[in-house]
Design a protein around this motif. Structure first.
Motif, mmCIF file in Angstrom:
data_model
loop_
_atom_site.group_PDB
_atom_site.id
_atom_site.type_symbol
_atom_site.label_atom_id
_atom_site.label_comp_id
_atom_site.label_asym_id
_atom_site.label_seq_id
_atom_site.Cartn_x
_atom_site.Cartn_y
_atom_site.Cartn_z
ATOM 1 N N VAL A 51 13.764 -1.635 -47.580
ATOM 2 C CA VAL A 51 13.384 -3.043 -47.729
ATOM 3 C C VAL A 51 12.180 -3.169 -48.651
ATOM 4 O O VAL A 51 12.131 -4.064 -49.506
ATOM 5 C CB VAL A 51 13.101 -3.681 -46.345
ATOM 6 N N CYS A 52 11.208 -2.274 -48.493
ATOM 7 C CA CYS A 52 10.027 -2.294 -49.375
ATOM 8 C C CYS A 52 10.410 -2.103 -50.841
ATOM 9 O O CYS A 52 9.794 -2.696 -51.730
ATOM 10 C CB CYS A 52 9.027 -1.210 -48.972
ATOM 11 N N LEU A 53 11.396 -1.275 -51.099
ATOM 12 C CA LEU A 53 11.790 -0.993 -52.481
ATOM 13 C C LEU A 53 12.743 -2.042 -53.051
ATOM 14 O O LEU A 53 12.770 -2.260 -54.263
ATOM 15 C CB LEU A 53 12.414 0.398 -52.569
ATOM 16 N N LEU A 92 3.988 -2.476 -52.112
ATOM 17 C CA LEU A 92 5.202 -2.106 -51.375
ATOM 18 C C LEU A 92 5.687 -0.702 -51.732
ATOM 19 O O LEU A 92 6.154 0.041 -50.864
ATOM 20 C CB LEU A 92 6.312 -3.125 -51.626
ATOM 21 N N THR A 93 5.565 -0.327 -53.000
ATOM 22 C CA THR A 93 5.957 1.027 -53.408
ATOM 23 C C THR A 93 5.036 2.065 -52.780
ATOM 24 O O THR A 93 5.485 3.131 -52.334
ATOM 25 C CB THR A 93 5.940 1.150 -54.943
ATOM 26 N N ILE A 100 3.393 1.720 -49.936
ATOM 27 C CA ILE A 100 3.752 1.772 -48.511
ATOM 28 C C ILE A 100 5.023 2.599 -48.318
ATOM 29 O O ILE A 100 5.083 3.450 -47.423
ATOM 30 C CB ILE A 100 3.932 0.346 -47.950
ATOM 31 N N ALA A 101 6.017 2.374 -49.165
ATOM 32 C CA ALA A 101 7.276 3.136 -49.058
ATOM 33 C C ALA A 101 7.031 4.627 -49.257
ATOM 34 O O ALA A 101 7.586 5.457 -48.530
ATOM 35 C CB ALA A 101 8.287 2.624 -50.084
ATOM 36 N N TRP A 135 3.923 -10.638 -58.207
ATOM 37 C CA TRP A 135 4.894 -9.633 -57.784
ATOM 38 C C TRP A 135 4.609 -8.257 -58.367
ATOM 39 O O TRP A 135 5.028 -7.237 -57.799
ATOM 40 C CB TRP A 135 6.327 -10.070 -58.076
ATOM 41 N N SER A 188 4.589 -5.536 -55.670
ATOM 42 C CA SER A 188 5.494 -4.394 -55.868
ATOM 43 C C SER A 188 4.740 -3.077 -55.796
ATOM 44 O O SER A 188 5.230 -2.098 -55.223
ATOM 45 C CB SER A 188 6.205 -4.495 -57.209
ATOM 46 N N VAL A 210 12.959 0.427 -43.346
ATOM 47 C CA VAL A 210 11.741 -0.238 -43.820
ATOM 48 C C VAL A 210 11.428 0.196 -45.245
ATOM 49 O O VAL A 210 11.049 -0.620 -46.095
ATOM 50 C CB VAL A 210 10.552 0.054 -42.877
ATOM 51 N N ILE A 211 11.590 1.475 -45.542
ATOM 52 C CA ILE A 211 11.361 1.986 -46.896
ATOM 53 C C ILE A 211 12.301 1.286 -47.878
ATOM 54 O O ILE A 211 11.875 0.846 -48.953
ATOM 55 C CB ILE A 211 11.560 3.522 -46.941
ATOM 56 N N ALA A 246 12.913 -5.411 -52.012
ATOM 57 C CA ALA A 246 12.330 -6.764 -52.016
ATOM 58 C C ALA A 246 11.881 -7.236 -53.404
ATOM 59 O O ALA A 246 12.184 -8.373 -53.792
ATOM 60 C CB ALA A 246 11.182 -6.844 -51.028
#
Length: 84
Positions: free
Chosen positions: A22-24, A64-65, A67-68, A57, A61, A19-20, A26
């Protein structure tokens, strides 16, 4: 000579680490796939799609970063607890 005991740290590839990743990854995929956003319509408050998509984005981004990073911290804490 005495060798230190081997420490089992668990699997390197875990669902959380996937998941990490994919977050980075995407945002890179979204920005490198230029054909998906190389157009002017639909416009958003008068801004062509090409521009507002990229600006969106930037925010996506960032989220997502973050969250990662939080998931990575949780993974590291779990690994330290598992090692004890």
């Amino acid at each position: 000579m005495s060798q230190p005991p081997e420490v089992s740290r668990g699997p390197v590839v875990t669902p959380m680490r996937v998941v990490i990743a994919v977050c980075l990854i995407a945002p890179f995929v979204a920005m490198l796939w230029v054909g998906s956003y190389a157009k002017t319509d639909p416009a958003f408050i008068g801004i062509p799609f090409f521009y507002w998509y990229q600006m969106a984005w930037v925010l996506i981004s960032t989220a997502l970063t973050m969250i990662a990073y939080k998931l990575w911290q949780r993974d590291q804490r779990a690994r330290k607890e598992g090692a004890r």
